[in-house]
Design a protein around this motif. Structure first.
Motif, PDB file in Angstrom:
ATOM      1  N   TYR A  20       0.840  -1.200   0.000  1.00 60.07           N
ATOM      2  CA  TYR A  20       0.000   0.000   0.000  1.00 60.07           C
ATOM      3  C   TYR A  20       0.879   1.256   0.000  1.00 60.07           C
ATOM      4  O   TYR A  20       0.664   2.194  -0.780  1.00 60.07           O
ATOM      5  N   ASN A  21       1.896   1.256   0.879  1.00 59.09           N
ATOM      6  CA  ASN A  21       2.794   2.414   0.959  1.00 59.09           C
ATOM      7  C   ASN A  21       3.554   2.629  -0.340  1.00 59.09           C
ATOM      8  O   ASN A  21       3.777   3.763  -0.772  1.00 59.09           O
ATOM      9  N   LYS A  22       3.983   1.525  -0.959  1.00 58.61           N
ATOM     10  CA  LYS A  22       4.726   1.625  -2.218  1.00 58.61           C
ATOM     11  C   LYS A  22       3.869   2.249  -3.308  1.00 58.61           C
ATOM     12  O   LYS A  22       4.344   3.080  -4.093  1.00 58.61           O
ATOM     13  N   ALA A  23       2.599   1.867  -3.361  1.00 61.89           N
ATOM     14  CA  ALA A  23       1.698   2.428  -4.368  1.00 61.89           C
ATOM     15  C   ALA A  23       1.552   3.941  -4.171  1.00 61.89           C
ATOM     16  O   ALA A  23       1.545   4.713  -5.144  1.00 61.89           O
ATOM     17  N   ILE A  24       1.453   4.355  -2.916  1.00 63.34           N
ATOM     18  CA  ILE A  24       1.345   5.789  -2.621  1.00 63.34           C
ATOM     19  C   ILE A  24       2.627   6.518  -3.024  1.00 63.34           C
ATOM     20  O   ILE A  24       2.591   7.600  -3.619  1.00 63.34           O
ATOM     21  N   GLN A  25       3.777   5.906  -2.721  1.00 63.08           N
ATOM     22  CA  GLN A  25       5.056   6.525  -3.080  1.00 63.08           C
ATOM     23  C   GLN A  25       5.191   6.696  -4.593  1.00 63.08           C
ATOM     24  O   GLN A  25       5.661   7.731  -5.074  1.00 63.08           O
ATOM     25  N   ILE A  26       4.766   5.671  -5.346  1.00 64.72           N
ATOM     26  CA  ILE A  26       4.842   5.748  -6.811  1.00 64.72           C
ATOM     27  C   ILE A  26       3.965   6.895  -7.318  1.00 64.72           C
ATOM     28  O   ILE A  26       4.370   7.693  -8.177  1.00 64.72           O
ATOM     29  N   TYR A  27       2.753   6.974  -6.785  1.00 63.49           N
ATOM     30  CA  TYR A  27       1.831   8.034  -7.220  1.00 63.49           C
ATOM     31  C   TYR A  27       2.421   9.416  -6.927  1.00 63.49           C
ATOM     32  O   TYR A  27       2.442  10.289  -7.802  1.00 63.49           O
TER      33      TYR A  27
END
Length: 408
Positions: free
Chosen positions: A344-351
């Motif tokens: 979940y955190n990785k997806a936010i970081q990518i965005y």
């Protein structure tokens, strides 16, 4: 008799300390305890007890060498382990106890193979060969295999996968020629497959996995079957054959389910979840970064594919969590939660890395520029349709609000 009994009791206590070797004080506590047992047996001139105590002392020094981050302590502990196991070997040899001689040789090999000096490591390999040969002569196949695993770990650490592969293949061929050792041949095949995977020899690795699976299956070794499936899955993922890899892990989970081993079943499902979600994150990041830089996507993954694979990954993770809960495995349950959170955190970081913030908040001060970017707070509004639903009488706005470094 009372003194000998105390020595034996101290050795039992030392083994208990070694059983908790992951705790920082355990190796030192084992060394202190078994040294007293050695001293008692020496004073009694009880050579049998002294030999066992010296061997245990060697094991304790190896445990301390394995646990220390300091090279000076490592070398010191290896030297003490070698000294203790040499003494144990001499005593066992005098008593005509060849099996215990082999055990002492194996312990000394474990010590030397951890050394930082190349000559000492080579000596360790030679000692391991002696131990393997002696166990082989005694017909102790399990101990012979254990020594091989020790030697392979040392060879891989010092010389790399190509050299370790040669050693594994030699063992495989020897046991094939000897006959009657299908499970040992299968184990050597799985080990060799792992080294070939590391070397990028994927087709050969896949063939060895199939050979190992067949041997384990015919001999009724269900955990062996599972290990062959795990190796097969790793190779298939490396070959980008994701669907087949997941099927192998599903089959692995089914093997453990039939055995009633919920913890291992959960482990197989967790492997599938971890591989699926980490690979998906890599591909999404690559394509999103390319789009941000106005380049052609390197993967070309579709939105539908992202949704499907993320759903599949979370489903694997949830199934693993259920297994771990049934097994009472709290650490593994936390690992599942950590995996989901990190995804979940990785997806936010990518965005956030590939989209401009929707708002920027500045701290106004008469002593600094109005738009001091070093003191600003950025806000991203990530579309989340699920956040539009009413919850507790409140209506969401349909966005996940992310702030860097923190909300204003």
């Amino acid at each position: 008799d009372d003194a000998r009994g105390r020595a034996l009791a101290l050795m039992t206590l030392a083994r208990a300390h070694l059983a908790r070797a992951q705790e920082p004080d355990a190796p030192s506590a084992a060394i202190k305890t078994v040294k007293e047992a050695v001293s008692i047996s020496e004073s009694l001139q009880d050579r049998t007890t002294e030999a066992e105590a010296q061997l245990l002392l060697g094991e304790a020094h190896v445990a301390k060498a394995s646990a220390t981050p300091f090279e000076k302590v490592l070398v010191e502990q290896i030297g003490l382990a070698v000294e203790a196991t040499r003494r144990a070997e001499e005593l066992f040899e005098a008593a005509g106890d060849r099996r215990s001689v082999a055990k002492a040789l194996h312990c000394r090999a474990k010590a030397l193979l951890r050394h930082t000096d190349e000559d000492e490591v080579l000596e360790g390999e030679s000692v391991a060969d002696q131990a393997r040969e002696l166990f082989h002569e005694l017909g102790d196949n399990a101990s012979e295999v254990s020594v091989l695993l020790t030697a392979l770990a040392g060879r891989h650490a010092t010389s790399g996968p190509e050299s370790a592969l040669m050693m594994a293949r030699d063992a495989l061929e020897d046991w094939q020629q000897e006959g009657g050792r299908p499970r040992d041949v299968a184990l050597a095949s799985v080990l060799a497959a792992g080294f070939q995977l590391e070397l990028g020899e994927l087709e050969d690795s896949l063939k060895l996995c199939a050979d190992a699976f067949s041997l384990y299956d015919r001999s009724g070794a269900r955990r062996g079957v599972a290990s062959a499936l795990e190796a097969r899955a790793a190779t298939l993922f490396a070959m980008q054959r994701h669907g087949e890899a997941l099927n192998a892990l599903e089959e692995m989970a089914s093997v453990f389910e039939r055995m009633g081993d919920k913890r291992s079943q959960g482990g197989a499902l967790m492997l599938a979840a971890g591989i699926l979600l980490s690979k998906l994150s890599e591909e999404v990041e690559a394509d999103t970064q390319a789009e941000f830089e106005k380049k052609e996507p390197s993967v070309g993954i579709s939105t539908e594919e992202v949704q499907k694979r993320s759903t599949d990954g979370i489903e694997f993770a949830n199934r693993a969590a259920v297994c771990f809960e049934e097994a009472g495995a709290e650490e593994e349950q936390q690992a599942v939660a950590d995996l989901i959170q990190s995804t979940y955190n990785k997806a936010i970081q990518i965005y956030c890395a590939t989209n401009e913030p929707d708002r920027i908040y500045y701290t106004l001060s008469k002593d600094s520029p109005i738009e001091d970017t070093s003191k600003c707070i950025k806000e991203w509004k990530i579309p989340m349709p699920a956040f539009s639903k009413s919850e507790g009488g409140q209506q969401g706005d349909g966005f996940l609000h992310v702030f860097d470094p923190h909300p204003p």
